[in-house]
Design an enzyme around this catalytic site. Structure first.
Site, short mmCIF file in Angstrom:
data_model
loop_
_atom_site.label_atom_id
_atom_site.label_comp_id
_atom_site.label_asym_id
_atom_site.label_seq_id
_atom_site.Cartn_x
_atom_site.Cartn_y
_atom_site.Cartn_z
N ALA A 168 -0.73 -6.63 -3.17
CA ALA A 168 0.58 -6.19 -3.68
C ALA A 168 0.57 -4.66 -3.72
O ALA A 168 -0.47 -4.03 -3.53
CB ALA A 168 0.81 -6.75 -5.08
N LYS A 169 1.70 -4.07 -3.94
CA LYS A 169 1.77 -2.63 -4.20
C LYS A 169 3.10 -2.35 -4.86
O LYS A 169 4.10 -3.05 -4.62
CB LYS A 169 1.67 -1.83 -2.90
CG LYS A 169 1.19 -0.42 -3.09
CD LYS A 169 -0.33 -0.39 -3.29
CE LYS A 169 -0.89 1.00 -3.35
NZ LYS A 169 -2.34 0.98 -3.20
#
Ligand code: NAD
Length: 419
Positions: free
Chosen positions: A107-108
């Protein structure tokens, strides 16, 4: 000159390149899945400013792939944050976790903001607003944010506190990269630079070249770059040049990386460091050194600049610092590149250790953290060497994606395609 190429299309190109070398063919729809995030939150956060006005900030959280475990990835505060940048960074996280075999997806997150222009109180309100917005998506077993460019322990503490207060629980593992007093791990701050050093050490060993004779240039002197410079110098190598966003410095006799960090902490920049010569970032990237460590942002070296790079080896501390065109140039010239998804994986690996300690409420010594990290990075490096040699792969980057994609595909296949 840094390139303005789209990092998301670069990520997709890297996956396509590697997929053609996988030992078994991947179904086209699975390949499409491997190249796109599962979901992206785009939100606008309206925040009270100190002077009584309001200001609205665009923010993102991209969850790329959750087949191997909870989504995991940093939160970046930067004026150039974009939807595609966050998507690319989330994909690199998914493959990074797979290459070091840490049981997470990718994720980011990011907020379009120049944090230098806001007070600590404004940044706290912005961070807590972001934490509230992503609250339905995150959790110790769902998605675990961490620091990235321009965020650190302070921001992680705020996210944890917001989440725990609103959820009426204690859940220190909801974010990693916290301060030690708030459930952080020993060794986390140095972990990214430490894995860069370990990757460099293993590469020089593989090439049978003594690392203590090496000259090194480091672009970017923040968390990742400065610690990498210090630890590589501790191996006996000579750090001849470093830079930050305002320019670089060079000393052919070698810089003292810790003294340069102190100087930067005092003055805000590495430029004008006593006894060194000021150079441009482009000068730094094209110096005739044994090892170049790009540790700033993505697209630092494109195909044109790569033609002028004289370094004999590259270890990527930043995420995505070489464009695919630059990669082609280095591959054609047999310049080994240890890719970001292995070299800077120390950050997420010690984040994983932090999360394990948080879940067990049992905390490790710094020595144990560093020892376990070394085992993970050395094993992952050996997996890449084995892939390069047994599958006759053209680069360590292709090897990293082949290993990582295969692990994600295996998990996806094992889970079954449902619902
Ligand atoms: P940071 O904010 O601590 O440092 C970034 C540094 O890069 C600063 O010194 C800044 O001045 C410099 N910089 C920015 N633009 C530049 C330019 N054009 N030329 C030269 N220098 C420039 O950030 P960080 O945490 O060290 O992250 C750096 C890179 O490492 C990013 O790509 C990040 O995604 C990656 N990374 C960081 C971690 C971590 O744990 N910190 C983990 C994995 C990957």
């Amino acid at each position: 000159m840094a390139s303005d190429e789209n990092p998301f299309t670069n990520l997709q190109e890297q996956i396509d390149d590697a997929a053609s070398y996988l030992p078994s063919t991947v179904n086209d729809d699975v390949l499409t899945r491997l190249k796109h995030p599962e979901r992206v939150l785009e939100t606008n956060l309206t925040v009270d400013m100190d002077d009584g006005s309001l200001e609205t900030f665009t923010a993102y959280r991209s969850q790329f792939n959750g087949d191997r475990g909870p989504y995991k990835g940093g939160v970046r505060y930067h004026p150039d944050v974009s939807r595609d940048e966050v998507k690319a960074l989330s994909g690199w996280m998914a493959y990074k976790c797979a290459v070091v075999d840490v049981p997470y997806g990718g994720a980011k997150g990011g907020i379009v903001v120049d944090p230098g222009e806001y007070s600590a109180a404004e940044l706290e309100r912005l961070t807590r607003s972001f934490a509230e917005e992503i609250r339905p998506l995150v959790g110790e077993d769902r998605d675990i944010p961490a620091p990235d460019v321009n965020t650190g322990q302070r921001e992680m503490n705020w996210i944890k506190s917001t989440y725990e207060t609103l959820e009426r629980t204690t859940a220190p593992g909801v974010v990693t990269g916290k301060s030690i007093e708030n459930g952080g791990s020993e060794g986390r701050v140095e972990a990214t630079g430490r894995s860069v050093m370990l990757a460099a050490r293993e590469l020089f060993g593989y090439l049978d070249t003594p690392v203590d004779d090496a000259t090194v240039a480091v672009q970017g002197y923040g968390n990742a770059g400065s610690v990498a410079a210090e630890l590589i110098a501790d191996l006996g190598a000579t750090v001849v040049a470093v830079s930050d966003s305002s320019g670089g410095i060079r000393d052919a006799d070698g810089l003292d990386p810790r003294a340069v960090k102190e100087f930067k902490n005092d003055t805000g920049t590495v430029s004008d460091y006593a006894g060194s010569e000021n150079i441009t970032n482009e000068d730094l990237l094209t110096l005739d050194v044994d090892l170049l460590v790009p540790a700033a942002l993505e697209n630092a070296v494109d195909g044109d600049l790569a033609a002028d790079v004289q370094a004999d080896a590259i270890v990527e501390a930043a995420n995505g610092p070489l464009t695919p065109d630059a990669d082609d140039v280095f591959q054609a010239r047999d310049v080994p590149v240890i890719p970001d998804i292995l070299a800077n994986a120390g950050g997420v690996t010690v984040s994983y250790f932090e999360w394990v300690q948080n879940r067990q409420r049992f905390y490790w010594s710094e020595e144990r953290v560093n020892d376990e990290l070394e085992t993970v990075i050395v094993d992952a490096f050996d997996d890449l060497v084995e892939a390069v040699e047994t599958l006759d792969l053209p680069s360590f980057r292709v090897a990293a994606y082949v290993v990582a994609i295969q692990r994600v595909v295996d998990a996806y296949t094992g889970n079954g395609n449902w619902p």
